[in-house]
Structures are given as structure tokens and as C-alpha cells.
Design an enzyme around this catalytic site. Sequence first.
Site, short mmCIF file in Angstrom:
data_model
loop_
_atom_site.label_atom_id
_atom_site.label_comp_id
_atom_site.label_asym_id
_atom_site.label_seq_id
_atom_site.Cartn_x
_atom_site.Cartn_y
_atom_site.Cartn_z
N GLY A 94 -26.48 24.42 0.69
CA GLY A 94 -26.25 23.51 2.21
C GLY A 94 -26.70 24.41 3.59
CG LEU A 134 -28.42 20.66 3.79
CD1 LEU A 134 -28.66 19.31 3.84
CD2 LEU A 134 -29.22 21.25 3.00
CG HIS A 184 -32.29 23.62 3.43
ND1 HIS A 184 -31.57 24.15 3.66
CD2 HIS A 184 -32.32 23.87 1.90
CE1 HIS A 184 -31.14 24.67 3.22
NE2 HIS A 184 -31.96 24.76 2.05
CD GLN A 226 -27.75 32.19 -5.66
OE1 GLN A 226 -27.60 30.25 -6.45
NE2 GLN A 226 -27.86 32.08 -4.58
CG ASP A 235 -35.88 31.44 -1.06
OD1 ASP A 235 -35.83 33.08 -0.49
OD2 ASP A 235 -34.62 31.05 -1.06
#
Length: 286
Positions: free
Chosen positions: A35, A37, A41, A65, A156
Site C-alpha cells: 500500500g 501507493l 506501483h 518482513q 527492490d
Amino acid sequence: MIKKLKLRNFNHSSEILKLLKTTGYENLGLVPTMGSLHKGHLKLIEKCSLNCDKTIVSIFVNPTQFSNKIDFANYPQSIRKDVETIRKTNPSAIIYTPSESDLYTAPAKAEIFDLDGVDKLIEGKHRKGHFQGVATIVKRLFEKFSPDYAFFGEKDYQQILVIKKLIKKYKLKVKIETIPTVREKNGLAMSSRNILLDKESRFDAKIIYESLCIVKRMVTKSGFDKIKDFINKLFLFNEHFNLEYFYIAESCSLKELESFNPKIKIRAFICVKVQGVRLIDNIALN
Ligand code: PAF
């Protein structure tokens, strides 16, 4: 026959499965998010919608995580706004906004996966258990929805390698699609965490990407020791930015390298703390 979907967000995966069964589809795409965003995204959702006739966007801040409880508590959340944004930009996307109990039995715990150590390098060295948590949630989402494709951003980069390893080792039937890092005007990699920075720091954080671009220019001419020294000094003299790590590593294995070899594809990875916010970025060097 493939029917048009009526739009809303779903808190239970069972409702989505029921809907998918009644509407039918040829290719199902999944965009997992936490989220808050941003344009990165939205690019993922756009790519998913172009490639798949059904798109699921999941919005879930995954507790397993986060090794740091404060980091988890401070992670930005804006579910209502996110749902509105998706409705405006991709009205046919199916939005999954689960509560923890739809994905975990209490207390939420990461599973343990053998990922051949790719989860232990770079970011994994500094956030113990982070990628086991990522692998846990991503595998659960894959198992729930059996998507044909899943979409992730190169900001990432290590996460992409971890998920590809998970798919290979656990024989999951999903293909990974990626997009290049989406950046703010000043070059800062888009991240949900950027809104935690004040205006000045957000502007000054351009130094992170600028430093990576300089490294890219240096890489064929300077030794890696000289490059690391340059990065260390750059951040040492900047009192607002704390360098957590800088690595030059092989792109496919993430093994750290000591010198340049034109035959090996390499990337630089950096993590800098600004106003207590961890910002990561990476760049292909050749
Ligand atoms: O990249 C992220 O936002 C998260 O790590 C992911 C893949 C949604 C898993 O929680």
C-alpha cells in the site's frame, strides 16, 4: 465467457476466488503491494493489466518482513486512498485488502525457506529475516490465487532474485515480470517511505541516485576500493545522511566483487538513512 467485474475491494481471498470462478479468465496477474501507493506501483498495475485479462492488487503490510517493531508501526498506510487511486486508474483491478487472519494464524510467523543464501546477502545482512518474511507472504499469495504472472519493481532488485529463487526451489508455477525503478523528478527512487521525509530531505535525497550514477561512470576506470572510499567520504561529510551499506555485486548471484571484469554483469546497491528513514536504491553498472 469472460464477464466484466463489478468493482470493490475484498478482505477475504475466498470472495475473490469465487468471483474469479464465476467470471473466468485466461491470464491472472498479481501485483503484491504494502500500500501507500506511488507511481511505481501504478506502473506495475498498468503493466499487469496490459498483459493479463484479470489483475489482483494486494494491499497488506506484512508483519513478518519487519525485524524492527517501530519500523512496522511507522510504515505508512492509506488503504482508503489506495483503493480510490486504483479505482480511478485501473477500474477493473480486483483489490485484495486482507486482515492478518486471512493470511496468517496468530501469531504471524515467517516460514523458513532454503533460498541458497540469496536472502542473506546485502539487504539480508542488515535486515535479519526480512526476506524469509517476504518469501512467506509472497508464497501464500501465490498459493491462494495461483496467478500466471506476478509483477515486481527493480527498486527492490534483491527481492526479485529472492522470489525467483523461491519459485525455482519450491516449483511454483508463476512467471515474474519486472519494471525499472520509477524515480521522482530529482532522481530519488519512488518508495512508500518517501512521504516520511520532510520536503528538504526529500529533495536532498537525490544524492543517493546521483552517487550511483557517479559510481557507474567510475566503474571501468577506478578500482572498487577507490569507489567505496568515494561513497564513504561523500556520506561522511553529509551530516543528515547516514550510509548503512554500499556494495558492488554480481547481478545474478549478488556476490560481492573486488574488481571490475567486463564479462560479469554487476550492480551497485546502497542504503542510506535520512531522518530515521531507510532508503534503498541500486543501479546496473554495465
Ligand atoms: O515490495 C513490497 O512491497 C513487499 O515486500 C511485498 C512484495 C508486497 C511483500 O510484502
